[in-house]
Design an enzyme around this catalytic site. Structure first.
Site, PDB file in Angstrom:
ATOM      1  N   GLN A  89      -6.767  -2.893  -7.776  1.00  9.86           N
ATOM      2  CA  GLN A  89      -6.232  -1.949  -6.795  1.00  9.86           C
ATOM      3  C   GLN A  89      -5.431  -0.828  -7.390  1.00  9.86           C
ATOM      4  O   GLN A  89      -4.238  -0.771  -7.235  1.00  9.86           O
ATOM      5  CB  GLN A  89      -5.363  -2.714  -5.807  1.00  9.86           C
ATOM      6  N   LYS A 140      -1.133   3.569 -11.714  1.00  7.16           N
ATOM      7  CA  LYS A 140      -0.349   2.523 -11.047  1.00  7.16           C
ATOM      8  C   LYS A 140       0.766   3.135 -10.206  1.00  7.16           C
ATOM      9  O   LYS A 140       0.812   2.959  -9.006  1.00  7.16           O
ATOM     10  CB  LYS A 140       0.194   1.558 -12.090  1.00  7.16           C
ATOM     11  N   ASN A 161       3.466  -1.139  -5.890  1.00 10.15           N
ATOM     12  CA  ASN A 161       2.117  -1.321  -5.369  1.00 10.15           C
ATOM     13  C   ASN A 161       1.245  -0.083  -5.410  1.00 10.15           C
ATOM     14  O   ASN A 161       1.706   1.034  -5.293  1.00 10.15           O
ATOM     15  CB  ASN A 161       2.148  -1.924  -3.974  1.00 10.15           C
ATOM     16  N   CYS A 162      -0.042  -0.351  -5.607  1.00 11.64           N
ATOM     17  CA  CYS A 162      -1.023   0.731  -5.623  1.00 11.64           C
ATOM     18  C   CYS A 162      -2.356   0.192  -5.120  1.00 11.64           C
ATOM     19  O   CYS A 162      -3.402   0.698  -5.454  1.00 11.64           O
ATOM     20  CB  CYS A 162      -1.159   1.312  -7.016  1.00 11.64           C
ATOM     21  N   VAL A 163      -2.307  -0.887  -4.320  1.00  5.59           N
ATOM     22  CA  VAL A 163      -3.528  -1.397  -3.718  1.00  5.59           C
ATOM     23  C   VAL A 163      -4.069  -0.351  -2.752  1.00  5.59           C
ATOM     24  O   VAL A 163      -3.338   0.148  -1.917  1.00  5.59           O
ATOM     25  CB  VAL A 163      -3.289  -2.727  -2.979  1.00  5.59           C
TER      26      VAL A 163
END
Lengths: 428, 351
Positions: free
Chosen positions: A112, A63, A241-243
């Protein structure tokens, strides 16, 4: 603002009875780490794993990645808005465990999240195969809502990063480096003959696993704003975020923003680095128009001759990137963009979703659709079956022998658009 | 040690094979086991380094009228000679010939995995259609420019035939294939960006790493004349699929689309539908899939007689990171089916 970064060069990480740094080795008391994580009752299970460069280890789904830092002098602590009170950071002294990263991992929140391989071909694609990683594998309380799940693991990563670096608070760093950021009139007076340069720092802000926080505020809700580079080094910007993990800025990359580092490296020699404008990448057209207008206006008020603009993400944010580019360039300012590409697995499709003629100086971080085979590893930390559903993978990406066939899109940091890594692309 | 001679098969049309002009354009593929026509000039330039072991020819009309069959026949003829590289043309500005050379390049690349070198005038449609499958040298419009094209074609053929790495179009003198390829640079991106900015500020030359793409512009279709009689379909790139994602459409970089029934469905309820899209926060789409696939509103409009009918099927894919080539492929297939099904207009809810 003047900030001293005190570096401890860490060459290995080990478990130990006490969390401490000794002779370049970070010892981690795993029980203490776990009990700190479980203070948050949204998480029900946690364990700590270590992954070192060169080991046959895979971490999935990743993540966030966070560098352990701790403020020993000056107001506030690192990650203001998340740890302790909201206090303006960016001055005083901050300790850094160089060579260590806290990696948050655990059950998948959504599609994601990323992959880090510590050796083999996958290791070349991720900058985090070169750090000694303290991996936190965390499971949420059953039924925990997705946004809450993401928030809980994010906070745990920040907390443990600060906790690990705190172990050095009474020690003398191996090396110190000072960064100064002057008020505009002083900055202009200091190098009157050099061209002036500024940086437009775009922050992903499209929703769950696509969010960024500034002093704890969701970047969706900010108007573009000025920030000191030293505040960024103290963790004023935090990743949520880690999309498509390839081109998302993990917190580590914000803390070590390479564009800021490279601007400092030539500041006072080739140009005068006078400021940073942060802006967001919201999903509606009205938001895009407002933010790009506002960012370009702030740049005009600073009055630089040249600007670097970095994107975060792809597709929809390509529009934000191009609006920022055109609006800044039309004020007569020279612009360089940093982006990545989605040219298809065969590289034959156009790379961006939007383009303007002003985008004539572009640095690319590679084609995220390229396919790579990641061989089986001796040990997998986390949940390998996530490979079949994360962005960049497909049903069958995880093969029976444990290898993974995936687009490099799934590899954490592979096509980072702050230019953190060396991957790029050219036309044939 | 002496270098191994590069084995080459040369593809040309009936005219350059000396069989005849337009009146012979329908001859099927054949072989002559030696250099013919422009092949003589090529062989001359190859000297001892390479040998044209066979010339495969085909009539331009035959090729155009029987595209798939001709491709297959030509590939089978080429396969027999086990070449290291294939040279097709040069086709100059001959459109049908260029298209045939390109189609041969595609088939040889895909079926035999052998590199193909060609030469064309930049406006030859064969270049635009098939450029990704060949190293295509720029020639003049007419065969009178053969002499200038021979050198670069032979140079590339020898290099490719020996399995040596082929550099960029500027380095090697071919027209761009339009292929983007990743590699590791010696400097990180941030440093390259600052270097580029300094060059730009000083007015020094710099080279962008990514020239801007040129986009297709699609003219909007004329408005629907009478909405109350129109059949309207829903087509979405927002990833709404039956729960469980039965076709396993990817969360990003989709390789397929799905076609799903809306018979007896008045609303896209969360017990039956969900989003498989990896590029946006799906929470609200999963809570109420009508937010992306507005079946509920379409049914109301149908009842009120505003529209004639909602089409019995909807189509869904994921737009996130999906290549333009795949998107075009999906659009052509979906468009064809919708047309055959008598659909008058579509609504494309995006995300």
């Amino acid at each position: 603002m003047k900030l001293t970064l005190g570096y401890f060069h860490i060459k290995d990480v080990q478990f130990g009875p006490k969390t401490e740094v000794k002779d370049g080795v970070l010892y981690v008391n795993a029980d203490e780490v776990v009990s700190k994580i479980l203070e948050d009752n949204r998480l029900c299970k946690a364990r700590v794993e270590l992954a070192r460069p060169g080991e046959k280890v895979r971490i999935i789904p990743v993540k966030d990645v966070v560098e352990p830092r701790y403020k020993v002098e000056g107001p506030g602590n690192v990650f203001p808005g998340f740890l302790g009170k909201v206090v303006t950071v960016g001055s005083g002294k901050t300790h850094v465990l160089k060579g260590v990263a806290v990696v948050t991992c655990g059950q998948i929140v959504a599609f994601q999240e990323g992959i880090i391989d510590m050796s083999g071909p996958g290791a070349d694609y991720t900058p985090f195969s070169k750090t000694n990683n303290v991996v936190l594998v965390m499971d949420p309380k059953p039924g925990l809502e997705a946004h809450e799940h993401e928030a809980a693991v994010r906070l745990a990563g920040l907390k443990i990063a600060s906790y690990l670096a705190e172990a050095t608070k009474d020690m003398k760093p191996d090396e110190e480096k000072e960064y100064e950021f002057l008020p505009l009139p002083e900055a202009l007076a200091k190098y009157p003959d050099l061209p002036k340069v500024a940086y437009v720092y775009m922050l992903q802000s499209q929703g769950l696993l696509h969010d960024t926080y500034v002093y704890g505020v969701d970047a969706k809700k900010i108007l573009p704003s000025l920030i000191s580079p030293t505040e960024v080094m103290d963790g004023a910007i935090v990743s949520g975020n880690c999309v498509s993990a390839c081109d998302k800025n993990s917190t580590y990359v914000h803390q070590n923003n390479p564009i800021i580092e490279e601007l400092y490296a030539r500041h006072g020699k080739d140009f005068n680095f006078i400021g940073i404008v942060i802006t967001n990448e919201n999903v509606t057209l009205a938001d895009k128009e407002r933010s790009s207008d506002y960012a370009a206006k702030l740049i005009e008020m600073l009055g630089p001759d040249g600007v670097i603009i970095s994107e975060e993400g792809f597709g929809n944010p390509d529009t934000d990137l191009m609006m920022n580019c055109a609006k800044v360039a039309r004020k007569g300012i020279k612009v360089v963009l940093v982006t990545d590409e989605y040219a298809g697995q065969d590289g034959a499709s156009q790379s961006l979703a939007d383009a303007v003629p002003e985008a004539d100086a572009v640095v690319t971080a590679g084609n995220a659709n390229e396919v790579v085979t990641l061989p089986p590893m001796e040990k997998v930390i986390g949940y390998p079956e996530a490979a079949n559903v994360i962005a960049g993978g497909w049903e069958g990406s995880l093969r029976p022998d444990g290898s993974i066939v995936t687009e490099i899109q799934a590899i954490t940091g592979s096509t980072n658009e702050l230019g953190f890594h060396t991957l790029t692309a050219k036309g044939y | 040690m002496e270098k191994k001679k590069v084995r080459i098969v040369h593809y040309i049309n009936q005219f350059f094979a000396g069989i005849g002009g337009e009146e012979k354009a329908d001859v099927p593929p054949g072989v002559i086991e030696k250099p013919v026509g422009p092949g003589m000039a090529l062989q001359g330039a190859l000297k001892d380094e390479g040998e044209i072991v066979a010339t495969v020819y085909c009539g331009d009309s035959y090729f155009g009228d029987n595209l798939e069959k001709a491709q297959e026949e030509v590939v089978e003829l080429i396969r027999k000679y086990n070449p290291d590289v294939v040279i097709a043309g040069p086709a100059f500005n001959a459109g049908r010939y260029g298209t045939a050379c390109g189609a041969v390049a595609k088939a040889v690349t895909e079926k035999l995995g052998i590199p193909v070198i060609s030469g064309m005038y930049p406006e030859n449609p064969g270049y635009e259609m098939y450029r990704q499958y060949m190293y295509c040298v720029k020639t003049g419009a007419s065969a009178a420019t053969l002499r200038q094209a021979v050198g670069p074609i032979v140079k590339l053929a020898l290099k490719a035939g020996r399995g040596e790495e082929i550099g960029t179009p500027e380095e090697e003198g071919y027209m761009p294939k339009g292929i983007r390829k990743s590699y590791f640079h010696t400097e990180r991106g941030a440093k390259r960006a600052v270097d580029m900015l300094v060059a730009k500020l000083r007015g020094e030359p710099f080279k962008t790493e990514l020239p801007m793409p040129v986009f297709d512009r699609v003219p909007p279709a004329p408005p629907v004349a009478d909405l109350s009689k129109a059949v309207i379909a829903l087509v979405t790139s927002g990833g709404i699929v039956p729960k469980g994602n039965p076709d396993r459409i990817e969360a990003s970089s989709a390789s397929k689309y799905g076609k799903y029934s809306l018979c007896n469905i008045d609303s896209a309820t969360p017990d039956k539908f969900e989003s498989c899209h990896g590029g946006y926060d799906r929470t609200y789409a999963n809570e109420n899939p009508n937010r992306v696939l507005p079946v509920d509103v379409m049914r109301e409009l149908e009842k009120e007689g505003v529209i004639g009918k909602l089409h019995d099927y909807f189509y869904a894919t994921v737009g996130n990171g999906t290549s333009v080539a795949n998107a075009k492929k999906f659009a052509n297939a979906i468009g064809q089916e919708l047309k055959e099904a008598g659909v008058h207009a579509i609504i494309v809810p995006s995300t």
